[in-house]
Scaffold this motif. Sequence first.
Motif, PDB file in Angstrom:
ATOM      1  N   MET A 257      92.183  49.715  34.253  1.00  9.57           N
ATOM      2  CA  MET A 257      91.428  49.254  35.199  1.00  9.57           C
ATOM      3  C   MET A 257      91.614  48.606  36.303  1.00  9.57           C
ATOM      4  SD  MET A 257      88.292  48.303  32.207  1.00  9.57           S
ATOM      5  CE  MET A 257      89.268  47.466  31.303  1.00  9.57           C
TER       6      MET A 257
ATOM      7  N   ARG B  44      94.555  50.086  28.607  1.00 12.23           N
ATOM      8  CA  ARG B  44      93.249  50.084  29.162  1.00 12.23           C
ATOM      9  C   ARG B  44      92.842  49.036  30.118  1.00 12.23           C
ATOM     10  NH1 ARG B  44      88.969  51.024  24.742  1.00 12.23           N
ATOM     11  NH2 ARG B  44      90.606  50.102  23.342  1.00 12.23           N
ATOM     12  N   GLU B  45      93.193  47.827  29.923  1.00 12.12           N
ATOM     13  CA  GLU B  45      93.062  46.791  30.810  1.00 12.12           C
ATOM     14  C   GLU B  45      93.755  47.084  32.080  1.00 12.12           C
ATOM     15  OE1 GLU B  45      93.655  43.121  28.642  1.00 12.12           O
ATOM     16  OE2 GLU B  45      91.595  43.131  27.873  1.00 12.12           O
TER      17      GLU B  45
ATOM     18  N   TRP C 244      85.456  50.043  31.439  1.00 12.32           N
ATOM     19  CA  TRP C 244      86.310  51.281  31.077  1.00 12.32           C
ATOM     20  C   TRP C 244      85.600  52.713  31.484  1.00 12.32           C
ATOM     21  CZ3 TRP C 244      90.885  52.761  31.031  1.00 12.32           C
ATOM     22  CH2 TRP C 244      91.308  53.841  30.223  1.00 12.32           C
TER      23      TRP C 244
ATOM     24  N   LEU D  57      84.473  45.370  27.321  1.00 16.29           N
ATOM     25  CA  LEU D  57      85.383  46.227  27.987  1.00 16.29           C
ATOM     26  C   LEU D  57      84.636  47.414  28.367  1.00 16.29           C
ATOM     27  CD1 LEU D  57      88.418  46.252  28.230  1.00 16.29           C
ATOM     28  CD2 LEU D  57      88.637  47.835  26.455  1.00 16.29           C
ATOM     29  N   ARG D  58      83.853  47.889  27.515  1.00 18.95           N
ATOM     30  CA  ARG D  58      83.197  49.363  27.428  1.00 18.95           C
ATOM     31  C   ARG D  58      82.670  49.799  28.594  1.00 18.95           C
ATOM     32  NH1 ARG D  58      78.735  50.843  27.528  1.00 18.95           N
ATOM     33  NH2 ARG D  58      78.288  52.882  27.760  1.00 18.95           N
TER      34      ARG D  58
ATOM     35  N   ALA E 164      85.707  53.045  35.194  1.00 17.55           N
ATOM     36  CA  ALA E 164      86.957  52.749  35.747  1.00 17.55           C
ATOM     37  C   ALA E 164      87.593  53.565  36.780  1.00 17.55           C
ATOM     38  CB  ALA E 164      87.905  51.926  34.712  1.00 17.55           C
TER      39      ALA E 164
END
Length: 255
Positions: A40, A36-37, A93, A89-90, A96
């Motif tokens: 993004m 996920r990171e 994310w 994060l949410r 993104a």
Amino acid sequence: MPDYSSEVKTVAIEDGVAVITLNRPAVMNALNMQLREEIMALCHALDADPAVQVAIFTGAGDKAFCAGADLKERGSRSTEGMYDERRFLRAKWVGAVAGMAKPTIAAINGYCLGGGLELALQCDLRIAAEESQFGLPEVTLGFLPGAGGTQRLPRLIGLQRAKEMILTGKRINAAEAERLGIVLRVVPRAQLLPAAIELARTIAKNPRIAVIQAKVALNASQETMLSGGLQAENEAWLPCLLSDTWKAKVARFKD
Ligand code: CAA
């Protein structure tokens, strides 16, 4: 040309089209924190990369586009860790991929579940292989689709149909996903990537500024009432006017 590939994703860029492949096939391309990171960061990098006009997201292997959040990783986290993850994060994310200025296409090659479907819903366009399966099973796990699913799915297919999918957690096949409008079209597996690339190249052939500004205006249609949307359309149109591209394009129609 920068190399964006890593152990969890591959990125191939050709003729203005970037193909991003989630590369964790042993776990159905489930989304762990690293993936996920990296996605993004990649969204920013591809928007800034002049070699890219359109981005396609797909999954490695022959079974899954993405089976959602990495439940093995999730299972090992503390409640505090999960809460921090959402806090930090949410917000980034859930927007993104949707926040990319350039058009995006999901080429769905198999299971497209939970956070995987929410990732696909962030894309502008979705094409699926015939054997794909779709679902938001979070409610069956004691959660709800918290990465945009409860908001983007009803906007796409209507509130009642979204409620049926989310409250039952049931899976649907590709033909049903096409009937509901979750995917634009369904193609045989072998034709999936070629079809997505052909669609991407058709978009990439159009003037960059016009495509990007049209996406701005189209997105505004989902955020505002008609009067506000028409205002946003006008504002999106003006940068096209200020570019010389349109003059070159209409020159052949001069008297
Ligand atoms: N996270 C981590 N690992 C996963 C995974 C996931 N979401 N989905 C599948 N895997 C792993 C399996 O554990 C298995 O690994 P092992 O070989 O080490 O046991 C491997 O992938 C293959 O999976 P299966 O043996 O289960 O394959 P199958 O063909 O029998 O079933 C499946 C495939 C239907 C996708 C099934 O694996 C499944 O139901 N997975 C979970 C799907 C799910 O519930 N997703 C929603 C997660 S919650 C979410 O996404 C919300 C969010 O926070 C955004």
